[in-house]
Design a protein around this motif. Sequence first.
Motif, PDB file in Angstrom:
ATOM      1  N   HIS A  18      -5.984   2.896  -2.546  1.00 20.65           N
ATOM      2  CA  HIS A  18      -4.634   2.348  -2.670  1.00 20.65           C
ATOM      3  C   HIS A  18      -4.567   1.210  -3.678  1.00 20.65           C
ATOM      4  O   HIS A  18      -3.480   0.877  -4.162  1.00 20.65           O
ATOM      5  N   ALA A  23      -1.663  -2.062   1.623  1.00 23.08           N
ATOM      6  CA  ALA A  23      -1.375  -0.626   1.718  1.00 23.08           C
ATOM      7  C   ALA A  23      -2.434   0.074   2.556  1.00 23.08           C
ATOM      8  O   ALA A  23      -2.121   0.975   3.355  1.00 23.08           O
ATOM      9  N   ALA A  24      -3.697  -0.325   2.395  1.00 22.41           N
ATOM     10  CA  ALA A  24      -4.752   0.255   3.224  1.00 22.41           C
ATOM     11  C   ALA A  24      -4.530  -0.081   4.696  1.00 22.41           C
ATOM     12  O   ALA A  24      -4.745   0.758   5.580  1.00 22.41           O
ATOM     13  N   GLU A  27      -1.950   2.215   6.210  1.00 26.19           N
ATOM     14  CA  GLU A  27      -2.474   3.555   6.455  1.00 26.19           C
ATOM     15  C   GLU A  27      -3.381   3.581   7.683  1.00 26.19           C
ATOM     16  O   GLU A  27      -3.323   4.505   8.498  1.00 26.19           O
TER      17      GLU A  27
END
Length: 306
Positions: A18, A23-24, A27
Motif C-alpha cells: 500500500h 492503508a495497511a 486492510e
Amino acid sequence: MQTLDPRLLATLEAVVRHGSFSAAARELGYSAPAVSQQVAELERRAGLRLLERRPVRVTPAGQVLLDAEQGVRSALAAASTELDAMRAGTSGRIRLGAFASAAGGLVPNALAQLHTAYPDVQVSLSQLEPEASHNRVKRGDMDLALTYDYDFIPLPPPRSLRRTLVAHDPVMAVLPAGHPLAGRQVIDLADLASETWIAAPEAALRLDLLAQMAKTSRFEARLEYEGDDFNTVLGFVAAGLCVAVLPRMALPRNMTEVVARPLANPELNRFIYTVRLDTRHAPEALLVLERMLADQARARPDAGHI
C-alpha cells in the motif's frame, strides 16, 4: 536473529504494497500505531532496518523478508488449493481475474457453462492486468486468471504459478473507415509511422515499441489518453482523429466507422494464458473453468490456435 513471526511478515507486506501504514492498518483491521509497532518489532528481531518511512520504501533487508513472506503465502495457498481438491471441489467459490477484453469477450460464456455444470459454485471476477493477477494468485487472493503478453515484449513465466498458453490474438492496425490505407488487406507498420497517433499506454501498444519494430523514429503522439478502455481509443479513431494498433479481441464484431487490418513487417500477436497455482491437485470446478476459458479463447474466429 530471533524467530520471525509470519503475522509480522504479513504486516510488512501490506505496508509495502500500500505504501502506507494507515492503508495497511485499514486492510488488516489494526490501528496505524499497532502496525507501526509490529514493523518495529520485526526490525528488532531482524536487527536491520526494513523500511524507509518518508516515503515508505522497502530496504534490501526488507526485500529479503518480503520474498520469504511471498514464499510462505504461496505455500499455504497451494496447500489450501490441494485440500479443496481432495474435498471434491464441486462447490464453493472461485476468484477469477481477467484483463479487460477477456473479461467481456471470454468470461461470460465460460461462466454460463460453469453454472450449468456446477450450480453450487460461485465466481467473483476482478478486472486486472497480468502483473496484478500474478501477484494475487501467488498471494492466494485469487484462484485463476487470464493473462497475456506480446511476442515482442514477452513476460517470463511467474515462479510458483502454472501458466498455460491457450491462444494468440493478432494485433491489428485500426484506421478510420475513410483512411487512404483502409482498402489494403494488410498494412506494413512503417506505412503508418507518419500518421496521427494516440498515446494510450494502458489501452494500446506503446509508440516507442512500434517505432523500434518499424525501424523508424516517426511515431509521434498528438493525443494522450490515460485509461484502459479500448472503446475510448476506438472512439478517437472513428472520429478521424488518429490511428491505433489494438489486439483483435478488443475490437467489436461489427464496426462501420473504423476498419481493422492485419499488420505485416512485422506481424504482431498477443498471447493469452490461463494462470493458477502450480499444485499437484486442484478443485474439479476450477480445472473445468480453466478448460472452458481456454475453449472460449480458441473458439473465437479471429484467434490463433496453439
